[in-house]
Design a protein around this motif. Sequence first.
Motif, PDB file in Angstrom:
ATOM      1  N   PRO A 436       0.816  -1.219   0.000  1.00 48.94           N
ATOM      2  CA  PRO A 436       0.000   0.000   0.000  1.00 48.94           C
ATOM      3  C   PRO A 436       0.850   1.271   0.000  1.00 48.94           C
ATOM      4  CG  PRO A 436      -0.821  -1.573   1.623  1.00 48.94           C
ATOM      5  CD  PRO A 436       0.507  -2.091   1.159  1.00 48.94           C
ATOM      6  N   ASP A 437       1.886   1.299   0.838  1.00 48.72           N
ATOM      7  CA  ASP A 437       2.770   2.454   0.992  1.00 48.72           C
ATOM      8  C   ASP A 437       4.027   1.924   1.658  1.00 48.72           C
ATOM      9  OD1 ASP A 437       4.119   4.620   2.455  1.00 48.72           O
ATOM     10  OD2 ASP A 437       2.413   5.885   1.954  1.00 48.72           O
ATOM     11  N   LYS A 438       5.189   2.092   1.042  1.00 51.11           N
ATOM     12  CA  LYS A 438       6.393   1.415   1.531  1.00 51.11           C
ATOM     13  C   LYS A 438       6.973   2.049   2.798  1.00 51.11           C
ATOM     14  CE  LYS A 438       9.121   0.894  -2.096  1.00 51.11           C
ATOM     15  NZ  LYS A 438      10.215   0.334  -2.925  1.00 51.11           N
ATOM     16  N   TRP A 439       6.390   3.138   3.277  1.00 45.55           N
ATOM     17  CA  TRP A 439       6.775   3.642   4.602  1.00 45.55           C
ATOM     18  C   TRP A 439       5.650   3.398   5.603  1.00 45.55           C
ATOM     19  CZ3 TRP A 439       5.584   6.201   8.910  1.00 45.55           C
ATOM     20  CH2 TRP A 439       6.620   6.431   9.820  1.00 45.55           C
ATOM     21  N   GLU A 440       4.480   3.947   5.350  1.00 45.44           N
ATOM     22  CA  GLU A 440       3.419   3.829   6.356  1.00 45.44           C
ATOM     23  C   GLU A 440       2.867   2.406   6.455  1.00 45.44           C
ATOM     24  OE1 GLU A 440      -0.492   6.237   7.933  1.00 45.44           O
ATOM     25  OE2 GLU A 440       1.151   7.211   6.899  1.00 45.44           O
ATOM     26  N   TYR A 441       2.771   1.727   5.334  1.00 45.58           N
ATOM     27  CA  TYR A 441       2.282   0.343   5.321  1.00 45.58           C
ATOM     28  C   TYR A 441       3.267  -0.540   4.553  1.00 45.58           C
ATOM     29  CZ  TYR A 441      -2.049   2.808   6.523  1.00 45.58           C
ATOM     30  OH  TYR A 441      -2.990   3.622   7.118  1.00 45.58           O
ATOM     31  N   PRO A 442       4.452  -0.799   5.116  1.00 50.06           N
ATOM     32  CA  PRO A 442       5.438  -1.637   4.408  1.00 50.06           C
ATOM     33  C   PRO A 442       5.136  -3.119   4.592  1.00 50.06           C
ATOM     34  CG  PRO A 442       6.372  -0.895   6.477  1.00 50.06           C
ATOM     35  CD  PRO A 442       4.998  -0.273   6.391  1.00 50.06           C
ATOM     36  N   TRP A 443       3.872  -3.431   4.524  1.00 52.43           N
ATOM     37  CA  TRP A 443       3.365  -4.800   4.621  1.00 52.43           C
ATOM     38  C   TRP A 443       2.097  -4.860   3.784  1.00 52.43           C
ATOM     39  CZ3 TRP A 443      -1.108  -3.155   6.823  1.00 52.43           C
ATOM     40  CH2 TRP A 443      -1.044  -2.120   7.791  1.00 52.43           C
ATOM     41  N   TYR A 444       1.846  -6.043   3.214  1.00 45.58           N
ATOM     42  CA  TYR A 444       0.690  -6.156   2.335  1.00 45.58           C
ATOM     43  C   TYR A 444      -0.613  -6.133   3.118  1.00 45.58           C
ATOM     44  CZ  TYR A 444       0.926 -11.172   3.621  1.00 45.58           C
ATOM     45  OH  TYR A 444       0.969 -12.363   4.295  1.00 45.58           O
ATOM     46  N   ALA A 445      -1.649  -5.704   2.433  1.00 54.26           N
ATOM     47  CA  ALA A 445      -3.023  -5.799   2.929  1.00 54.26           C
ATOM     48  C   ALA A 445      -3.822  -6.422   1.791  1.00 54.26           C
ATOM     49  CB  ALA A 445      -3.572  -4.429   3.302  1.00 54.26           C
ATOM     50  N   ALA A 446      -4.528  -7.494   2.083  1.00 57.69           N
ATOM     51  CA  ALA A 446      -5.113  -8.317   1.026  1.00 57.69           C
ATOM     52  C   ALA A 446      -6.071  -7.528   0.142  1.00 57.69           C
ATOM     53  CB  ALA A 446      -5.818  -9.524   1.637  1.00 57.69           C
ATOM     54  N   TRP A 447      -6.926  -6.706   0.741  1.00 54.18           N
ATOM     55  CA  TRP A 447      -7.898  -6.035  -0.135  1.00 54.18           C
ATOM     56  C   TRP A 447      -7.269  -4.864  -0.857  1.00 54.18           C
ATOM     57  CZ3 TRP A 447     -12.268  -2.237   0.550  1.00 54.18           C
ATOM     58  CH2 TRP A 447     -12.024  -1.244   1.507  1.00 54.18           C
ATOM     59  N   ASP A 448      -6.281  -4.220  -0.260  1.00 57.64           N
ATOM     60  CA  ASP A 448      -5.532  -3.187  -0.980  1.00 57.64           C
ATOM     61  C   ASP A 448      -4.928  -3.765  -2.252  1.00 57.64           C
ATOM     62  OD1 ASP A 448      -5.587  -2.449   1.938  1.00 57.64           O
ATOM     63  OD2 ASP A 448      -4.555  -0.667   1.216  1.00 57.64           O
ATOM     64  N   LEU A 449      -4.247  -4.908  -2.083  1.00 65.19           N
ATOM     65  CA  LEU A 449      -3.551  -5.502  -3.209  1.00 65.19           C
ATOM     66  C   LEU A 449      -4.504  -5.826  -4.350  1.00 65.19           C
ATOM     67  CD1 LEU A 449      -0.608  -7.831  -3.361  1.00 65.19           C
ATOM     68  CD2 LEU A 449      -2.736  -8.701  -4.346  1.00 65.19           C
ATOM     69  N   ALA A 450      -5.711  -6.255  -4.030  1.00 67.88           N
ATOM     70  CA  ALA A 450      -6.679  -6.565  -5.084  1.00 67.88           C
ATOM     71  C   ALA A 450      -6.940  -5.336  -5.952  1.00 67.88           C
ATOM     72  CB  ALA A 450      -7.976  -7.071  -4.458  1.00 67.88           C
ATOM     73  N   PHE A 451      -7.085  -4.167  -5.334  1.00 70.18           N
ATOM     74  CA  PHE A 451      -7.313  -2.941  -6.105  1.00 70.18           C
ATOM     75  C   PHE A 451      -6.069  -2.524  -6.882  1.00 70.18           C
ATOM     76  CE2 PHE A 451     -10.627  -2.582  -2.825  1.00 70.18           C
ATOM     77  CZ  PHE A 451     -11.730  -2.331  -3.624  1.00 70.18           C
ATOM     78  N   HIS A 452      -4.879  -2.735  -6.296  1.00 76.63           N
ATOM     79  CA  HIS A 452      -3.645  -2.372  -6.996  1.00 76.63           C
ATOM     80  C   HIS A 452      -3.571  -3.023  -8.368  1.00 76.63           C
ATOM     81  CE1 HIS A 452      -1.319  -2.041  -2.871  1.00 76.63           C
ATOM     82  NE2 HIS A 452      -2.425  -1.325  -2.894  1.00 76.63           N
ATOM     83  N   MET A 453      -4.106  -4.258  -8.442  1.00 79.28           N
ATOM     84  CA  MET A 453      -3.856  -5.054  -9.637  1.00 79.28           C
ATOM     85  C   MET A 453      -4.640  -4.594 -10.857  1.00 79.28           C
ATOM     86  SD  MET A 453      -1.392  -6.892  -8.890  1.00 79.28           S
ATOM     87  CE  MET A 453      -0.807  -5.725  -7.634  1.00 79.28           C
ATOM     88  N   LEU A 454      -5.659  -3.762 -10.682  1.00 76.28           N
ATOM     89  CA  LEU A 454      -6.351  -3.253 -11.872  1.00 76.28           C
ATOM     90  C   LEU A 454      -5.474  -2.284 -12.660  1.00 76.28           C
ATOM     91  CD1 LEU A 454      -8.810  -4.671 -10.567  1.00 76.28           C
ATOM     92  CD2 LEU A 454     -10.186  -2.866 -11.630  1.00 76.28           C
ATOM     93  N   PRO A 455      -4.956  -1.211 -12.050  1.00 75.98           N
ATOM     94  CA  PRO A 455      -4.018  -0.397 -12.819  1.00 75.98           C
ATOM     95  C   PRO A 455      -2.746  -1.154 -13.177  1.00 75.98           C
ATOM     96  CG  PRO A 455      -4.145   0.359 -10.534  1.00 75.98           C
ATOM     97  CD  PRO A 455      -5.240  -0.627 -10.723  1.00 75.98           C
TER      98      PRO A 455
END
Length: 898
Positions: A436-455
């Motif tokens: 999601p954010d390599k400083w504030e969230y330097p760990w995956y979040a499952a639903w975030d990642l799902a949205f990342h994959m469209l762009p």
Amino acid sequence: MAKLDRRPNPGARTAEERRLADDARQRANWKRWGPYLAERQWGTVREDYSGDGSCWTYFPHDHARSRAYRWGEDGLLGICDRQGRLCFALALWNERDPILKERLFGVTGAEGNHGEDVKELYHYLDATPTGSYLKALYRYPQAEFPYARLVDDNRARSRAQTELELEHTGAFDAQRWFDVVVEYAKAAPDDIYARITVTNRAAERARVHVLPTLWFRNTWSWGRGGEGYWAKPRIELRDEAALVARHESLGEWHLRAEPGPEHRLPEWWFTENESNNERLFGSPNAGPYVKDAFHERLVDGREDATNPAQVGTKAAAHYELELDAGASATLRLRLCAATEDHERALGAGFDKLFARRAAETDEFYAARIPTALDAQERNVARQAYAGLLWSKQFFHYVVADWLEGDPSQPAPPAARKRGRNASWRHLYNRDVVSMPDKWEYPWYAAWDLAFHMLPMARVDVDFAKQQLLLFLREWYMHPNGQLPAYEFALEDVNPPVHAWACWRVYKLSGPRGARDRDFLARSFQKLLLNFTWWVNRKDAEGNNLFSGGFLGLDNIGVFDRSQPLPTGGHLEQADGTAWMAFYAATMMVMALELAEEEPAYEDLASKFFEHFVSIADAMNTLGGSGLWDEQDGFYYDHLRSPDGVEPLRIRSMVGLVPLFAVSVLEEATLEKLPGFHKRLRWFLKNRIELARHLSYAHNGRGGHHLLAIPSRERLVRVLRYALDEREFLSPHGLRSLSRAHAEQPYVFRAGETEYRVAYAPAESTSALFGGNSNWRGPVWFPVNYLLIEALERFHHYYGDGLKVECPTGSGQWMTLQEVAGELSRRLTRLFVRGADGRRPSEPDELDARGAGEDAAAPLLFHEYFDGDTGRGLGASHQTGWTALVVRCLEDQARARAP
């Protein structure tokens, strides 16, 4: 210089597309190196071996320069290989700071008045999917960095106050800063050129030290062997201008540095990437040379801190630059496998390579970013893609090893084996993952990642497919079928959007008839397990009304929805139930697609069709009206307690999620699937009480069926709220909570305790979920995007015959397709200058951020946005789901087409 690989690939039109094709076919390992280095490793769960899970205090920023990391590395705008073995990044010193700047600084969850937050200025400017070209900017103050003030002032502020940012401290007054632009260009998969350009923006001469640093991740200090625990590697001087680094699995690599602007070679410093136990714990060090040696030598003046034998596991080239006002200096380095190092000097070809790679990057995006967009909009899309690609990170976390502790380290408290993530001992993560954010969230979040994959699928569909499949693999997915949520609580529950992402990425994988059916089938099979987990675990009474906990919406509810309720009983959640209907509908269309070639899937399509209809029926009718409130015309959560059932009348995004669950079945498709079609006809005839949730219409192109939670009448009633500027509709998208709750807060009493939900358009005024995000008013991209897609599907069914007033009360009537376009335009306005010359998402203080008038000015893509002003809030580099703006821009470009 290595020759470019120009072997032809079918369908590859640009140089970057050829590289992607070669990598996908395993003909050239172009993705072996990339921007996979975290911006923050300290303060993470992975590095926390405390008994109480206090990760921020167990491994604070003050330890980061001195303490070896166990599970990863971090650095300033750096790169590493895909297994995080060898890392390269910058270190800087302005001769005033108390700390060598090797990593980004920010306040922790307890220090920030709105939780953790990075307090630096940096931008991801450009990137290709293979990392063949990368560009980023770091803005470094010439004044002493105000570490203590940032902590003390933010800690002292209330949640009602704004945060103190770096630019508020005077650190950038009179433009006294250095712009540090870092670029990487690959001549070949294992041949990487680095160009570092430092510019003095001040009106007077200034000096800065620049230390391009190469180091190995520490895999040898933990007393373990086997895969991933390699023997101690070695970096040593090769000649006066180069290092040689040897690693048992990575092989031999060379780092070559060119002379600086005064034609002087840098001075090489060496140490070990091992903890300074003496500084940290008052215990003896394993050796005389430790991780913070470069800080000790440069800042504290201890020349004996580095190894005079010029050998170690961490090395740096020390450049000292003195720059006139406005002047720039460029440093040139090359990191390559020994097999690629055929030239001692970098030569004239160095800058030519960067020019070529930059031109190829332009070519790549010209084929993807619509020409109908103007210069500002194209820049938004380009930087959104850059942030998305820079946010790929090597993520390493083996829960069984983490729980047990390491043989050579002090035994962790026994309580850990019953605490955080204890039931996830199967989890073995050692992959490059979209963050999601390599400083504030330097760990995956499952639903975030799902949205990342469209762009992501628009620029690298293979990576998008691999990421979605990765989370369904047995070393991620729990044996019971649950997907891991995020490292703070792997067992938490995110909205079930993974199937939707798989379906959307499948459709983006090629034109109809040429899509990746193997990907669709593989994802569908594993999603069956996850769907079953949801049905078995989150439907408390088996009546198709689901709970699920916070479901990614953090503080949106009256209570913390992930914890036992203060009233007893359980919630029947409008969003949890709607998400499951959305999930069932998506699984149905996936099964129908697969059934066109494999009829066995027709049975599963029927199963999910009936499941959707049962959920929709429960949501609308159970107990009379389900979760629908006829008086208000809205969907609410219901609290089911020993005292009875009570609707929680909060108009929030929870009540809009039911609109997402809509699907259109074309009659032409059904005719190809006789088994499913036969079952559908039987259902319509014999289950009349449920068939009311299925509509049928015929247009000039043929008949089609609509599956949706709301009826036409209820859809229109909900949209009256959604499109009302006094409620949900803001100038920049839909708010997560109705603005009506500013004057009419929702109040719930349990015993003597009062719970209150009020409209808060900006940062959170609640401590729920740490207080570092807010779903009580701001605009969030992911849910806005899902509603846009849903409105388009509704329009496909209803056509121009259904119009709604938009905005409510305006007298302007729009089709649902036009409403979707209007929402899309409002979202993109966040990043485009208005008549006043400002971008709504930008802060008031623009001088230090350098927004200027240039259409290509650096941008930030925040986590969420003020529900009134549009100002960016939360994590400042969340170009994961906020990169969905590129999909909105594409939609607008299509609408402009003649």
